[in-house]
Write a protein that holds these residues in place. Structure first.
Motif, mmCIF file in Angstrom:
data_model
loop_
_atom_site.group_PDB
_atom_site.id
_atom_site.type_symbol
_atom_site.label_atom_id
_atom_site.label_comp_id
_atom_site.label_asym_id
_atom_site.label_seq_id
_atom_site.Cartn_x
_atom_site.Cartn_y
_atom_site.Cartn_z
ATOM 1 N N UNK A 199 0.865 -1.187 0.000
ATOM 2 C CA UNK A 199 0.000 0.000 0.000
ATOM 3 C C UNK A 199 0.896 1.228 0.000
ATOM 4 N N UNK A 200 0.675 2.133 -0.959
ATOM 5 C CA UNK A 200 1.548 3.290 -1.109
ATOM 6 C C UNK A 200 1.121 4.394 -0.131
ATOM 7 N N UNK A 201 2.067 4.762 0.746
ATOM 8 C CA UNK A 201 1.807 5.728 1.810
ATOM 9 C C UNK A 201 2.006 7.162 1.357
ATOM 10 N N UNK A 202 2.933 7.388 0.415
ATOM 11 C CA UNK A 202 3.206 8.756 -0.033
ATOM 12 C C UNK A 202 3.901 8.724 -1.388
ATOM 13 N N UNK A 203 3.831 9.856 -2.072
ATOM 14 C CA UNK A 203 4.608 10.051 -3.281
ATOM 15 C C UNK A 203 3.990 9.501 -4.550
ATOM 16 N N UNK A 204 4.810 9.577 -5.599
ATOM 17 C CA UNK A 204 4.440 9.076 -6.914
ATOM 18 C C UNK A 204 5.634 8.346 -7.510
ATOM 19 N N UNK A 205 5.360 7.456 -8.454
ATOM 20 C CA UNK A 205 6.459 6.738 -9.077
ATOM 21 C C UNK A 205 6.018 5.976 -10.301
ATOM 22 N N UNK A 206 6.985 5.303 -10.876
ATOM 23 C CA UNK A 206 6.747 4.357 -11.955
ATOM 24 C C UNK A 206 7.170 2.987 -11.446
#
Length: 254
Positions: A199-206
């Protein structure tokens, strides 16, 4: 929400048995016996190809699970607090868990959760069968991730990790928090037998999933099956950080 203002679309990507990116906009509610005043979405599950079940739970004021979660002889459970404040209990012990708080319950121990705050609490909840090992037995573990120091991941100064459970053979799984500074990445594209629910807690990415680069951001859920190529780049202005499960400390079965 009313009628959509544009064509229906979704960022979610599902490849059964391999991987999934599930965006929060498409989640639907599930009725889970034993929970009250809760909005629950089932994320990863055996129907997707996972050996575990992950849930996203919004627990309203006074909500909880008085009957307990888990407790079966072979089932272990884990909860991570995304937002809010929860009163938890397990094995006759009580815990107050705020944001970044977590609780692990071994097989045979029920997890009880109750929202005592005025605001909604948001939880990342997990269950999985335990693979026993002769002479070994896990125990109840609780803490707050924000009170654990990061350490470098694979000797990289811009990628850091925390272990939430003991690195001990009594445990056949662990939960970690992995954090990438902006522009940081995995040192290589991983291919391994372990599977993850993240589960992504923060930010953005690829995120590279099976050699396909997929945009991800805060609030997304990712399932990564065994042997699926996986790696991440952080983009944007804040760290790409996620909490995830990993099976460990056991041999492959024939």
């Amino acid at each position: 929400m009313g009628y959509p203002k544009d064509l229906l679309s979704s960022r979610s990507v599902i490849e059964h048995g391999k991987y999934a990116l599930i965006a929060p906009e498409g989640l639907v509610n599930n009725v889970i016996p034993g929970f009250h005043n809760c909005i629950i979405s089932i994320l990863g599950s055996p129907k997707l190809g996972a050996s575990f079940v992950d849930y996203y739970v919004t627990m309203k004021n006074g909500g909880g699970n008085k009957e307990g979660f888990g407790g079966q002889e072979e089932v272990q459970t884990f909860v991570y607090i995304l937002e809010g404040k929860i009163k938890a209990s397990a094995d006759e012990k009580e815990f107050i868990l705020e944001e970044s708080g977590y609780l692990y319950c071994p097989p045979g121990v029920k997890m009880h959760l109750e929202n005592k705050g005025d605001e909604d609490a948001k939880l990342f909840l997990y269950k999985q069968k335990y693979r026993s090992l002769e002479g070994r037995k896990p125990w109840v573990v609780s803490g707050h991730a924000n009170r654990i120091e990061y350490r470098n991941y694979d000797d990289m100064h811009n990628v850091n990790i925390k272990d939430l459970l003991p690195a001990d053979l009594d445990f056949d799984m662990n939960f970690h928090i992995l954090s990438f500074d902006p522009a940081a990445s995995h040192p290589f594209i991983e291919t391994h037998v372990q599977e993850h629910g993240a589960y992504i807690l923060s930010g953005e990415g690829m995120y590279n999933l099976d050699n396909k680069w997929i945009p991800v951001k805060k609030g997304d859920y990712i399932f990564m099956g065994p042997y699926v190529h996986q790696a991440a780049y952080a983009v944007g202005r804040e760290n790409l950080t996620y909490v995830y499960s990993k099976d460990c400390n056991r041999d492959a079965e024939l």
